[in-house]
Design a protein around this motif. Structure first.
Motif, short mmCIF file in Angstrom:
data_model
loop_
_atom_site.label_atom_id
_atom_site.label_comp_id
_atom_site.label_asym_id
_atom_site.label_seq_id
_atom_site.Cartn_x
_atom_site.Cartn_y
_atom_site.Cartn_z
N TYR A 1 0.85 -1.17 0.00
CA TYR A 1 0.00 0.00 0.00
C TYR A 1 0.89 1.23 0.00
CZ TYR A 1 -3.15 -3.59 1.71
OH TYR A 1 -3.87 -4.74 1.86
N THR A 2 0.56 2.19 -0.83
CA THR A 2 1.30 3.45 -0.87
C THR A 2 0.49 4.48 -0.09
OG1 THR A 2 2.25 2.89 -2.99
CG2 THR A 2 2.33 5.20 -2.35
N MET A 3 1.18 5.16 0.82
CA MET A 3 0.53 6.17 1.65
C MET A 3 1.30 7.46 1.56
SD MET A 3 -0.29 3.87 5.00
CE MET A 3 1.32 3.12 5.10
N GLY A 4 0.62 8.54 1.88
CA GLY A 4 1.26 9.85 1.91
C GLY A 4 0.93 10.67 0.68
N VAL A 5 1.03 11.96 0.84
CA VAL A 5 0.74 12.87 -0.27
C VAL A 5 2.04 13.43 -0.82
CG1 VAL A 5 -0.45 14.99 -0.93
CG2 VAL A 5 -1.52 13.44 0.70
N LYS A 6 2.80 14.10 0.04
CA LYS A 6 4.05 14.70 -0.42
C LYS A 6 5.18 13.68 -0.45
CE LYS A 6 2.99 19.37 1.06
NZ LYS A 6 3.39 20.50 1.89
N ARG A 7 5.26 12.89 0.61
CA ARG A 7 6.31 11.86 0.69
C ARG A 7 5.63 10.50 0.66
NH1 ARG A 7 10.10 12.79 5.55
NH2 ARG A 7 11.42 11.42 4.34
N LYS A 8 5.55 9.93 -0.48
CA LYS A 8 4.88 8.63 -0.63
C LYS A 8 5.75 7.53 -0.03
CE LYS A 8 2.12 9.89 -4.58
NZ LYS A 8 0.79 9.85 -4.10
N ARG A 9 5.12 6.70 0.76
CA ARG A 9 5.79 5.57 1.40
C ARG A 9 5.01 4.30 1.10
NH1 ARG A 9 10.11 7.51 5.09
NH2 ARG A 9 9.75 9.73 5.06
N THR A 10 5.72 3.20 1.04
CA THR A 10 5.07 1.92 0.78
C THR A 10 5.08 1.09 2.05
OG1 THR A 10 5.80 1.97 -1.51
CG2 THR A 10 5.14 -0.16 -0.65
#
Length: 185
Positions: free
Chosen positions: A28-37
C-alpha cells in the motif's frame, strides 16, 4: 535492521517450507508529499504449523500482536487469523505478517502463544469463549465478555450454533433480572 515484505516472506518460506499452502504480498502506498510503501505478507498455512509459524515470526523480530480472530461461515471449519507487525519501532519500515488457516470443527484445539507473548491472552480467551477453540497451555480461561453463568457449549460467533434463541433469551433474562434488582422495572 528492517526487512522488506519480500525478504520476510523468503525467511518464512525457508523455515516453514511446505507448511505454507499459499502466500501473497500486498503493498500500500501512503502519503501525499512523501509517498511511502507499506508491506503485508499473507500466508495460508496448515493448522498444525501454527506454533512453528509464530516462532518463525519471532525469529525475525519481536512482533507487535495486531489481533487474533476467527470466522465461522457455517461449514466444517473455522478460519483463524493471526496478525503481527514486525519492525513496528521503525515508522515506515513496519511489515505486517498475517497468518491464516482453516481449523476443522472436529478438532478445535490450538497451542497457546502466551508463553511467547503474554499479551495474546486476551485474544485467546475471547476466541475461546466466542468460537469454542481451546488453547492448550492457556492458564486463565475465565470469560472476558460473556457472563460467568453463560451456558457451556454455546458460542455466539458460531454460525452452526443451535439454540441461538436460547442465548438471546439468556442474555435478555439476565438484563431483566438486573433491572428488577435495581428497581428499574
Amino acid at each position: 535492521m528492517t526487512m522488506t515484505a519480500q525478504e520476510v516472506l523468503e525467511r518464512l518460506q525457508e523455515v516453514l517450507g511446505e507448511a505454507i499452502l499459499s502466500h501473497e504480498i500486498r503493498e500500500y502506498t501512503m502519503g501525499v508529499k512523501r509517498k511511502r510503501t507499506y508491506g503485508e505478507v499473507w500466508l495460508t498455512i496448515r493448522p498444525e504449523a501454527l506454533r512453528k509459524a509464530v516462532e518463525a515470526v519471532f525469529g525475525i523480530d519481536y512482533p507487535h500482536l495486531h489481533f487474533i480472530t476467527g470466522n465461522d461461515e457455517g461449514g466444517e471449519v473455522i478460519t483463524v487469523v493471526y496478525s503481527f507487525g514486525l519492525f513496528y519501532a521503525n515508522p515506515w519500515g513496519e511489515v505486517s505478517v498475517v497468518i491464516k488457516f482453516d481449523l476443522p470443527k472436529s478438532n478445535l484445539v490450538l497451542p497457546t502463544i502466551t508463553d511467547l507473548m503474554i499479551g495474546a491472552e486476551t485474544n485467546e480467551r475471547e476466541i475461546r469463549e466466542m468460537l469454542g477453540i481451546e488453547f492448550e497451555g492457556l492458564k486463565n480461561k475465565r470469560h472476558l465478555f460473556l457472563p460467568d453463568d453463560w451456558p457451556e457449549g454455546k458460542y455466539p460467533w458460531r454460525r452452526d450454533e443451535y439454540g441461538v434463541e436460547d442465548m438471546v433469551k439468556h442474555t435478555h433474562r439476565s438484563v431483566n433480572e438486573i433491572r428488577k434488582e435495581r428497581g428499574e422495572q
